[in-house]
Motif scaffolding. Structure first.
Motif, PDB file in Angstrom:
ATOM      1  N   PRO A 174       0.415  -1.148   0.055  1.00 31.80           N
ATOM      2  CA  PRO A 174       0.114  -0.133   0.044  1.00 31.80           C
ATOM      3  C   PRO A 174       0.521   1.276  -0.138  1.00 31.80           C
ATOM      4  O   PRO A 174      -0.145   2.527  -0.290  1.00 31.80           O
ATOM      5  N   ALA A 175       2.108   1.626   0.757  1.00 34.53           N
ATOM      6  CA  ALA A 175       2.871   2.477   0.444  1.00 34.53           C
ATOM      7  C   ALA A 175       3.466   2.475  -0.480  1.00 34.53           C
ATOM      8  O   ALA A 175       4.023   4.095  -1.229  1.00 34.53           O
ATOM      9  N   LEU A 176       3.572   1.484  -2.122  1.00 34.65           N
ATOM     10  CA  LEU A 176       4.509   2.314  -3.816  1.00 34.65           C
ATOM     11  C   LEU A 176       2.778   2.141  -4.431  1.00 34.65           C
ATOM     12  O   LEU A 176       3.343   2.232  -5.352  1.00 34.65           O
ATOM     13  N   HIS A 177       1.840   2.190  -3.932  1.00 31.63           N
ATOM     14  CA  HIS A 177       0.602   2.477  -4.448  1.00 31.63           C
ATOM     15  C   HIS A 177       0.567   3.701  -5.886  1.00 31.63           C
ATOM     16  O   HIS A 177       1.245   4.168  -4.806  1.00 31.63           O
ATOM     17  N   TYR A 200      -9.773   3.639  -5.720  1.00 33.41           N
ATOM     18  CA  TYR A 200      -9.819   2.846  -4.095  1.00 33.41           C
ATOM     19  C   TYR A 200      -8.162   1.492  -4.327  1.00 33.41           C
ATOM     20  O   TYR A 200      -8.414   0.894  -4.951  1.00 33.41           O
ATOM     21  N   VAL A 201      -7.275   1.599  -3.058  1.00 30.66           N
ATOM     22  CA  VAL A 201      -6.646   0.432  -3.474  1.00 30.66           C
ATOM     23  C   VAL A 201      -6.705  -0.215  -2.858  1.00 30.66           C
ATOM     24  O   VAL A 201      -7.049  -0.370  -1.672  1.00 30.66           O
ATOM     25  N   MET A 202      -6.688  -1.437  -3.121  1.00 28.82           N
ATOM     26  CA  MET A 202      -6.460  -2.914  -2.308  1.00 28.82           C
ATOM     27  C   MET A 202      -5.002  -3.610  -2.745  1.00 28.82           C
ATOM     28  O   MET A 202      -4.307  -3.962  -2.871  1.00 28.82           O
ATOM     29  N   SER A 203      -4.737  -3.794  -0.588  1.00 32.36           N
ATOM     30  CA  SER A 203      -3.050  -4.607  -1.027  1.00 32.36           C
ATOM     31  C   SER A 203      -3.134  -5.509   0.000  1.00 32.36           C
ATOM     32  O   SER A 203      -3.784  -6.332   0.728  1.00 32.36           O
ATOM     33  N   GLU A 242      -8.496   5.401   1.755  1.00 38.70           N
ATOM     34  CA  GLU A 242      -7.057   5.048   0.826  1.00 38.70           C
ATOM     35  C   GLU A 242      -6.730   3.545   0.411  1.00 38.70           C
ATOM     36  O   GLU A 242      -7.391   3.702  -0.959  1.00 38.70           O
ATOM     37  N   TYR A 243      -6.556   3.357   1.091  1.00 32.17           N
ATOM     38  CA  TYR A 243      -6.795   1.606   1.343  1.00 32.17           C
ATOM     39  C   TYR A 243      -6.724   0.548   2.188  1.00 32.17           C
ATOM     40  O   TYR A 243      -6.967   1.527   2.777  1.00 32.17           O
ATOM     41  N   ALA A 244      -7.353  -0.214   1.441  1.00 27.88           N
ATOM     42  CA  ALA A 244      -7.731  -1.742   2.259  1.00 27.88           C
ATOM     43  C   ALA A 244      -6.252  -2.888   2.318  1.00 27.88           C
ATOM     44  O   ALA A 244      -5.453  -2.721   0.993  1.00 27.88           O
TER      45      ALA A 244
END
Length: 216
Positions: free
Chosen positions: A140-143, A150-153, A180-182
């Motif tokens: 998630p830190a590199l998306h 929306y980010v899925m990680s 911001e992310y899951a």
């Protein structure tokens, strides 16, 4: 319950106690951090771990595929654990049961085998993957998602520490949905857990005793 439905960011997710999400609108099964080959890697280094861990993980994945009948499997990074070993061939045998399913791998830090190995296994590799308003990124830190996505990680192997009477503590895997992310739990049982501390308004689901339990 073994599954629970959760609507978030304009999408409906089915969260499974088997550490997976089924995305019905896309007929996609989502997992992260399978780490196929990790136990074989440890045994090769002389560390005594059970030999059937990958078989157990893939059997759980097989049951999920039978249950949901997805047309695609999206693995959000660390599908394999570094270099080639015998567990890769075990996965190859397993893969032949589901030739109709598209397998998408969003590359993780452990996915370092030569490209031709993934091609032979019928796996499509991506550094990042975008579907609808969802952006898949292993870390998630590199998306690098757009503002509307929306980010899925994975990567983090999220867990939550639960406290009981007598200073008892138990750390359990979880699904976390931030603004911001899951974060998806690591699919492999042969992984550690990193305790996260979500804000009070961030949805959190703990996995315990075959159930998905919403904590907040």
């Amino acid at each position: 319950m073994g599954e629970t439905y959760f609507s978030y960011k304009d999408q409906k997710w089915c969260l499974s106690a088997q550490r997976a999400i089924y995305w019905e609108d896309e007929k996609a099964l989502l997992i992260a951090d399978l780490h196929c080959g990790k136990s074989a890697h440890f045994r090769r280094e002389g560390i005594a771990v059970p030999a059937n861990l990958v078989q157990e993980d893939l059997f759980r994945l097989q049951r999920l595929i039978t249950q949901f009948s997805p047309s695609q499997l999206i693995i959000v990074g660390d599908m394999f654990h570094s270099t080639y070993n015998n567990d890769v061939e075990y996965f190859n045998t397993w893969r032949h049961q589901f030739p109709h399913i598209q397998v998408h791998l969003v590359n993780g830090n452990h996915d370092i085998m030569p490209t031709d190995v993934y091609v032979r296994l019928g796996i499509q590799q991506h550094d990042h993957l975008n579907i609808r308003n969802i952006h898949f990124s292993h870390d998630p830190a590199l998306h690098a998602a757009g503002e509307a996505q929306y980010v899925m990680s994975g990567h983090v192997h999220p867990g939550v520490t639960m406290y009981g009477a007598g200073k008892q503590a138990l750390r359990l895997p979880c699904f976390y949905f931030g603004e911001e992310y899951a974060l998806l739990p690591a699919f492999s049982a042969f992984t550690g857990l990193y305790s996260i501390k979500p804000a009070k308004d961030e949805p959190l689901f703990v996995l315990a005793d075959g159930e998905v339990i919403r904590m907040q």
